[in-house]
Design a protein around this motif. Structure first.
Motif, PDB file in Angstrom:
ATOM      1  N   PRO B 152       0.671  -0.936  -0.031  1.00 25.45           N
ATOM      2  CA  PRO B 152      -0.080  -0.066   0.089  1.00 25.45           C
ATOM      3  C   PRO B 152       0.513   1.400   0.273  1.00 25.45           C
ATOM      4  CG  PRO B 152      -0.078  -1.281   2.210  1.00 25.45           C
ATOM      5  CD  PRO B 152      -0.253  -2.178   1.051  1.00 25.45           C
ATOM      6  N   ARG B 153       2.187   1.429   0.820  1.00 21.40           N
ATOM      7  CA  ARG B 153       3.462   1.633   0.199  1.00 21.40           C
ATOM      8  C   ARG B 153       3.657   2.349  -0.804  1.00 21.40           C
ATOM      9  NH1 ARG B 153       3.121   4.885   5.956  1.00 21.40           N
ATOM     10  NH2 ARG B 153       4.802   6.222   5.630  1.00 21.40           N
ATOM     11  N   ARG B 265       0.550   2.976  -5.924  1.00 22.76           N
ATOM     12  CA  ARG B 265      -0.995   3.258  -5.985  1.00 22.76           C
ATOM     13  C   ARG B 265      -0.571   4.868  -6.014  1.00 22.76           C
ATOM     14  NH1 ARG B 265      -3.222  -0.291  -1.939  1.00 22.76           N
ATOM     15  NH2 ARG B 265      -2.154  -2.326  -2.514  1.00 22.76           N
ATOM     16  N   PRO B 330      -3.716   5.349   0.166  1.00 25.72           N
ATOM     17  CA  PRO B 330      -4.936   4.838   0.241  1.00 25.72           C
ATOM     18  C   PRO B 330      -5.121   5.133   1.665  1.00 25.72           C
ATOM     19  CG  PRO B 330      -4.177   3.144  -0.910  1.00 25.72           C
ATOM     20  CD  PRO B 330      -2.803   4.374  -1.328  1.00 25.72           C
ATOM     21  N   GLY B 331      -5.410   5.429   2.410  1.00 29.14           N
ATOM     22  CA  GLY B 331      -5.729   5.871   4.177  1.00 29.14           C
ATOM     23  C   GLY B 331      -5.528   6.904   4.767  1.00 29.14           C
ATOM     24  N   GLY B 332      -4.906   8.045   3.523  1.00 24.81           N
ATOM     25  CA  GLY B 332      -4.263   8.868   3.965  1.00 24.81           C
ATOM     26  C   GLY B 332      -5.115  10.393   4.404  1.00 24.81           C
TER      27      GLY B 332
END
Lengths: 409, 409
Positions: B152-153, B265, B330-332
């Protein structure tokens, strides 16, 4: 019927002498941010409000403003309870005691300072966007006419005093190009971006520029910009809402910023640190529904951090070119339209077209059959791609020879 | 039941040896942009599609693809009429004649190149976002695991080969900071921004980086980056969808860009001219619903014009700081939240509060009564403002003394 008996009658084409004097008086006795004064003038009209200021009691003032919604909604003090009304009357009456309005008017005339009020022909029409925070009057000096200089092509170029050569260069370039296109540049009188923007406009052939000052027109500030401001006065216009003799203190700069925003159709921040007064001008412009632009700069430059912030957090439009200013003016083309046809054409290409286009040498021609052999396409595939590429103006065919089209101007 | 009788059965945890061989074969006989090959594999599965490629007629191919909607919607040729099917079969069969798949697999093994297919544990899950244009297989080489490196990163840092020192510095700084935070930097293998981004990531403590090549993994290109790419291979991973031996031609770079977008991403363009291949990567990222960022630069730098354009025309997010990359993951946190409390507090101030705050000297303290005298406020007005300013942490009071609070970390 005296003015104290009821609010001023609806606007007539000409402002009465009494109202003009009342407005000039208000500009002396109340700071631009004095919410009670603004509310009283909005509700009662400047003349009646002044009568009340002179002779009324706190209870009269509270009663007159009962149930009125202040336009300074961010100010929690605008309820105007008697204690607050008393403080306001105390402030105003303290200044009224020493004010000699006839001397003020004579002094202005002697200095060729014009005092404008809303019904004057020179009053800029779109100042009414300020609604309840519109200035009581404007102090104007210079060879130009304020109404003519604040037409539909008016852009504020603002930014930090602590500017960089990059930012000053951008301000000068944008100011010169915009002024050369027939527009007016609006800015303050500060060092840095303000001065660079004015210089750009003055350098342009027929360019117009307008300086909005925080203090009185006799206090050209900062001293190092005296010559520049004198030149703007000689050729164009200086404006302030502060009476002659007013010191340019910091809170007056904040109030002044709303005039810069209101006098312009677009506000562009050229260079601003993360926290900068220029960002307040941008916020005020946004409140007035003026488009806001920001000039980007190196991410390593603290002087551009505020501009980047405006784009990222407040949706300011990136300004990289004088044409971008024109795009933001009322009636300008929407961002994204315009001169980007070539890229859009490339978007229309199929992968096969790209491959054929890539195989055509940049500076010489190639025979069509060799092209097919080169990229492993059939002759028909190559022909189809060439047809499209020719149609889009990317390639030229002369008999069997194919070459790249010259870039269009 | 032979593979020619019907499409492949739904995915089983392990790909059959036949399908793996078929995928490797397809990566040799069809270019990444071969829309007919992609469609045939999507509809029939790679094994059955390959049987058809070997032994079918144009009519068989046309019939098999009848009514199928191609994912390459921009390609007007994807109808697959018999003439087009015939050309496709001709292309594939030409290459099939010389392909020795056993030798290919042995050669890969000898070079420690792993050939990944979709069901392999190392296959990056989110490549499935490419749908019909997902690669037939991936050729991977290096000490790292591709699945672990594309978590994800994962951020792509891309840009021009014709970069400036400013852009390279930005790429290195962003790459180093992002890698140091535990992320993977994805880029191509080009000079300029690509190389600078990799160098930044390699310099970070524990930083990971991933190079996606347009040609075969035996063709490290450009030659001047051989050492850099060898180091990435030694410590992390090199990836390509092109078989060993494939030349890195320009159309393969365009196809490769979609892999960079799909493996990441977020895609950030660090420096790009008005027309630049990096903009195609950004467009592909947008197509895949990956957030796109762009690093601003001086408006006088042609190397930043493409970045500014992305922000202005395509809504790319301005990236000025390594933290901005984290925000886009995502989610940041959403842009605009975060560390801007102080400015927001200033927005809460009334004009009176501003005036009181301004009157407090920057580096010394002032007695409360003197403050009132200084700005012509009553003692009560000053007290009220001080109460708010203290509450917001902007001022500190000790007895009668008022001073500015130190800026918070």
């Amino acid at each position: 019927m005296s003015a104290t008996e009821h609010p001023d009658t609806p606007a007539t084409p000409e402002t009465t002498d009494a109202e003009r004097r009342a407005r000039v008086t208000w500009s002396h006795i109340a700071e631009p941010s004095d919410a009670v004064a603004l509310l009283a003038c909005a509700v009662l009209g400047p003349t009646s409000a002044l009568e009340l200021a002179r002779e009324g009691s706190p209870a009269d003032l509270t009663a007159a403003l009962q149930g009125q919604v202040p336009s300074h909604a961010s100010d929690p003090e605008t309820g105007t309870p008697p204690a607050r009304a008393a403080r306001a009357l105390e402030r105003w009456q303290g200044r009224l005691r020493t004010l000699e309005i006839d001397r003020v008017l004579e002094d202005a005339q002697r200095r060729h300072v014009r005092i404008l009020v809303p019904d004057d022909p020179e009053w800029p029409e779109h100042l009414s966007d300020l609604q309840g925070t519109a200035p009581h009057c404007l102090w104007v000096q210079g060879a130009g006419r304020l109404d003519a200089l604040t037409g539909p092509r008016t852009v504020a170029l603002v930014g930090s005093r602590a500017s960089t050569p990059y930012g000053e260069d951008a301000a000068t370039t944008l100011g010169a190009a915009f002024a050369a296109s027939g527009g007016t540049v609006v800015s303050g009188g500060a060092y840095g971006i303000d001065a660079a923007a004015h210089r750009g406009a003055l350098a342009a052939d027929g360019g117009a520029t307008l300086a909005v000052l925080a203090g009185g027109l006799d206090r050209l500030y900062p001293r190092g910009n005296t010559q520049l401001l004198e030149r703007i006065r000689a050729e164009h216009v200086l404006v302030s809402e502060a009476p002659i003799g007013t010191a340019p203190t910091r809170w007056r700069f904040l109030a002044r910023n709303r005039l810069i925003a209101a006098l312009s159709r677009v506000v562009v921040v050229v260079e601003a640190a993360w926290r900068s007064g220029a960002l307040s001008t941008a916020r005020l412009a946004d409140d007035l529904s003026r488009p806001v632009g920001a000039v980007p700069g190196p991410i390593t430059s603290a002087a551009s951090a505020g501009c980047h912030r405006l784009v990222r957090e407040r949706g300011a439009v990136l300004i990289t070119d004088p044409d971008d200013l024109l795009d933001l003016l009322p009636g300008g083309p929407a961002a994204g339209e315009g001169s980007f046809a070539l890229q859009d054409e490339l978007d229309l290409l199929t992968p096969a077209d790209h491959r054929v286009l890539d195989a055509v040498p940049p500076r010489s021609s190639i025979v069509e059959d060799r092209l097919a052999a080169e990229i492993g396409f059939t002759a028909r595939e190559v022909s189809a791609a060439l047809g499209r590429l020719e149609l889009l103006g990317l390639l030229e065919r002369t008999g069997d020879l194919v070459r790249r089209a010259r870039p269009r101007p």
